[in-house]
Design an enzyme around this catalytic site. Structure first.
Site: not given
Ligand code: GAL
Length: 854
Positions: A198, A267
């Protein structure tokens, strides 16, 4: 570049398969021979990952190896497989494996190779997210703290010292995997790997060096020659051939940055994490299933549940700050390794349907059309095959839609799946899955009740400075730079003289400011107050009334961290500890700033130095009355493990805050005294409408975490040692066991059920040519079905825990089910009139069963 080579190889292979001539085939063969050493059999195209030449629609789930024990791994992975998963995803936790620079540890829960091999043994694939930044609510985001002390280092940016360390660690992990032949390119289970995590969410804070760092990370990862594709999640500028992927509660709207890359969701948050002081988050499975179905409806190809089993933050591994020891996450498998129903089963049913149409979905892109406001159809058509998804994304009203000339009812916020473009076999809002009733059995720690605490011994942790390595500094120091996170604790100690004529004599106020995460104030050896931050703001300011005496007074401040920060730009530089000001505010307005006095510091506790955690020491006192509700006490007792094989927790109600060890293994920080906020819970949270981490919470006004998991493999049948360090004051004699079990298993299957439904695994689907099957399976391999408490074939009513017979029933049902099931770990029964006879012709019948396992 490796991937380009792989991609062109794949094209060659396809051309060859299409039989475009000997020459091409020869070229192809040469290509293979030239590249076998590093060219893998996992590639990708616009539509999917291509494993061994076949496009694959993959369902994945996160199980982080150190959040359970090696003993639990096979069972967790089997339950994931039974739940319809193809892939297990895990981060690699750098600070576990290299606690000291250059000294590696891959033992026990840290045995990454064993974990990967266990997944392989179950026949599943692995997605290895090496990072090495993890986030994951893990201490310091997974980075070892020693990184921070390397001269000139700046983490997660284009900085030479950092890049050198990152590359060294990643190469180390890749080498280990390669030596063990664990990459798919070597015949192993690893089909995918992640670099960074991320970074796109924080990159802008790092400016142009952030951009060059992304490019460097990509190139470095590729240079490691794993032979399988790399991903970067939340990284829209991930350089080719790295696949940029999506993280979030929903990813149906996501598109990768190139038409040559598949749509991957790394995710899918199955719930959310818990913080001390917070209420317990949960995510209704109707919404989770909706999100998953929407993703595959809109061209998705790989989806990973974060988490599928969340587990436990043992030791001091939790991040945050303030992340609880439990990392349950409301995942389909709960913290203790028990299947969470109906979440696990409803998703399993969804996975089955999606798998049924895998080939059709992957052959093409969907054709998406609107069926009205908030109503959408996606059709996948190839040759004579046709599969469709019908979605109602409205949050309020159910809708009736016409599709292909037929009419369908679509509940609000739901997706129906039609594997043949005609018959609905699954709707995300309609749960058919089995239910279970979990229960806790309470048992006192001691068979004799131990009400007097006679079996406890203790040692006082001294207030203030007690270790030889204490040191003095002028002014207040930042904590993490001082302790290097060797301990949660740092003592700040000062001795001041008060004269008779000062405004600070008798009652005065001590003002303390800290960067967090909490502190306790001791004046002349007595605890007089605390300051406690929270997950939203770890800074603490407190005004504590204190009484000073004429002459010498000691001020001892015990500052503590509760897991180091794991997320955000420059999170690694966020400080902690009492950096001031610290001042005395007198009755008549006088103020005395103590911040620049000469303070004495002690890193960690005397008891840590003496290694009281192990319980082995000659200093334990057991003769006089057990001190209770007093701060800074080490407690010790021995106990026998509860009988049976059910998972064990310790109920720490009655304790304040501290850390606990069983047979020398830390079961984590405990803090039952931290009560969750009292408002904002809604046990009956409406699944309809966008989910967010604060939407559904339970347990308001109760301890955020009261139960603490003790893995069975850490227990002996008898003579176990429990050591506690109690910081604030508690009564250890109130501790009890709570063993977790599934009280009842239930299933109800209709004779007209479109798919063979089973309860725990998919074994029975093969044997079900004649019709639907009801299957029961005890949660743990050692258990057997001990009784059938209810069985009815006909029109039973009610639900798990409260079934009753309907008007139509077959009197033989109970004995048939008993005969098939009792004494076995699992059983399957055909749901048909062949098996049971027909108690009421012309009426649709179902079989409902409730069973217990022991
Ligand atoms: C993501 C992160 C994960 C985890 C998750 C929240 O942003 O990539 O590691 O922290 O949030 O549980």
């Amino acid at each position: 570049m490796l991937m380009n080579l792989e991609l062109s190889n794949r094209k060659q292979r396809r051309l060859a398969m299409e039989g475009k001539g000997l020459m091409l085939s020869l070229l192809f063969l040469l290509g293979v021979l030239a590249t076998t050493s590093y060219c893998g059999n996992v590639t990708y195209d616009h539509r999917a990952l291509v494993v061994d030449g076949k496009r694959r629609l993959l369902i994945s789930g996160s199980i982080h190896y150190p959040r359970s024990t090696p003993d639990m791994w096979p069972d967790l992975i089997q339950k994931a497989k039974d739940g319809g998963l193809d892939v297990i995803e895990t981060y690699v936790f750098w600070n576990l494996h290299e606690p000291t620079r250059g000294q590696y540890d891959f033992e026990g829960r840290k045995d990454l190779v064993k974990f990967v091999k266990t997944v392989a043994q179950a026949g599943l694939y692995v997605h290895l997210r090496i990072g090495p930044y993890a986030c994951a609510e893990w201490n310091y985001g997974g980075f070892p703290l020693w990184l921070h002390f390397i001269p000139g280092i700046e983490l997660r940016t284009d900085n030479e010292p950092f890049k050198a360390e990152m590359q060294r660690f990643m190469a180390k992990i890749v080498n280990i995997m390669q030596q063990e032949k664990l990459y798919a390119s070597q015949g192993g289970p690893i089909i995918l790997s992640q670099v960074e995590n991320e970074y796109g969410n924080v990159a802008s804070a790092y400016g142009s060096r952030g951009k060059s760092y992304v490019k460097w990370s990509a190139g470095m990862a590729l240079s490691l020659d794993t032979g399988v594709p790399w991903v970067m999640c939340q990284q829209s500028d991930a350089p080719d051939p790295i696949i940029n992927t999506c993280n979030g509660f929903y990813c149906d709207q996501f598109t990768p940055n190139s038409n040559n890359k598949p749509k991957i969701w790394t995710e899918d948050w199955s719930g959310w994490f818990l913080s001390f002081g917070g209420a317990v988050p949960f995510r209704p499975v109707e919404d989770l299933a909706f999100a998953v179905a929407r993703f595959y409806q809109r061209g998705g190809t790989f989806q990973n549940y974060y988490m599928y089993h969340g587990g436990t933050n043992f030791g001091r591994t939790s991040g945050g700050p303030f992340i609880t020891t439990s990392y349950d996450y409301d995942a389909p498998i709960d913290e203790y390794g028990l299947i969470r129903q109906p979440k696990w089963g409803h998703l399993r049913d969804l996975h089955k349907v999606i798998k049924l149409i895998e080939d059709t979905l992957l052959a093409t892109d969907p054709t998406i059309t609107s069926l009205g406001t908030n109503l959408e159809a996606a059709v996948y058509r190839t040759g004579s095959a046709c599969a469709a998804f019908l979605a109602n994304v409205g949050t309020q009203s159910d809708a009736s839609v016409t599709f292909n000339g037929n009419s369908y009812n679509l509940p609000a916020w739901s997706v129906s799946i039609l594997p043949d473009c005609k018959n609905v076999v699954f709707n995300t809002a309609k749960i058919n899955s089995a239910a279970t009733i979990p229960s806790l059995t309470r048992q006192s720690l001691k068979d004799n009740g131990d009400s007097l605490g006679s079996d406890w011994s203790w040692i006082n942790e001294p207030v203030g400075i007690s270790k030889d390595d204490a040191f003095s500094r002028v002014g207040l120091v930042e904590q993490i730079n001082t302790t290097a996170d060797k301990s949660d604790y740092l003592w700040y100690s000062l001795s001041i003289g008060i004269k008779g004529d000062e405004p600070f004599l008798d009652q005065t106020v001590l003002h303390v400011e800290s960067l967090g995460h909490a502190f306790h104030v001791f004046i002349n050896g007595k605890l007089v107050g605390s300051g406690i931050g929270n997950s939203a703001n770890s800074n603490v300011k407190a005004d504590i009334p204190v009484t000073l005496v004429r002459g010498k007074n000691t001020i001892d401040l015990l500052s503590l961290t509760v897991g180091l920060q794991n997320y955000g730009p420059f999170y690694d530089k966020v400080g902690a500890g009492i950096t001031g000001p610290v001042k005395l505010n007198g009755k008549n307005g006088g103020s005395f700033d103590l911040s620049s006095q000469k303070w004495t510091y002690q890193i960690g506790l005397k008891g840590e130095e003496l290694d009281l955690r192990s319980g082995i020491s000659s200093r334990w006192i057991s003769k006089s009355t057990l001190p209770k509700k007093q701060p800074l006490i080490w407690y010790k007792t021995t106990f026998d493990a509860p009988a049976g094989s059910n998972p064990v927790a310790l109920d720490f109600l009655g304790l304040g805050k501290g850390e606990a060890w069983v047979n020398g293994q830390s079961i984590g920080r405990y803090w039952p005294a931290f009560i969750a906020f009292s408002n904002g819970c809604n046990e009956k949270c409406d699944y309809r409408g966008p989910y967010g981490s604060g939407k559904c919470r339970k347990n308001c006004g109760k301890p955020s975490q009261q139960l603490y998991h003790v893995p069975r493999s850490w227990l002996k049948p008898s003579g176990n040692t429990l050591v506690l360090f109690e910081e604030m004051g508690g009564d250890p004699t109130q501790i009890s066991f709570a063993t977790r079990q599934i009280q009842s298993l239930c299933a109800q299957v209709s004779e007209t059920h479109p798919l063979p439904v089973d309860m725990w695994n998919s074994d029975s689907t093969a044997a079900s040519n004649s019709g639907p099957v009801l299957s029961l399976k005890c949660p743990f391999p050692k258990q057997v079905i001990s009784s059938i408490t209810f069985a009815s074939f006909g029109t039973p009513i009610g639900s798990c825990g409260g079934f009753s017979h309907g008007q139509c029933r077959n009197n033989m049902a109970l004995s048939i089910v008993r005969k098939a099931c009792v004494g076995s770990n699992s059983c399957s029964i055909e749901v048909s009139i062949n098996k049971f006879g027909d108690p009421c012709q012309g009426v649709t019948k179902s079989l409902a069963v409730e069973a217990s396992c022991t």
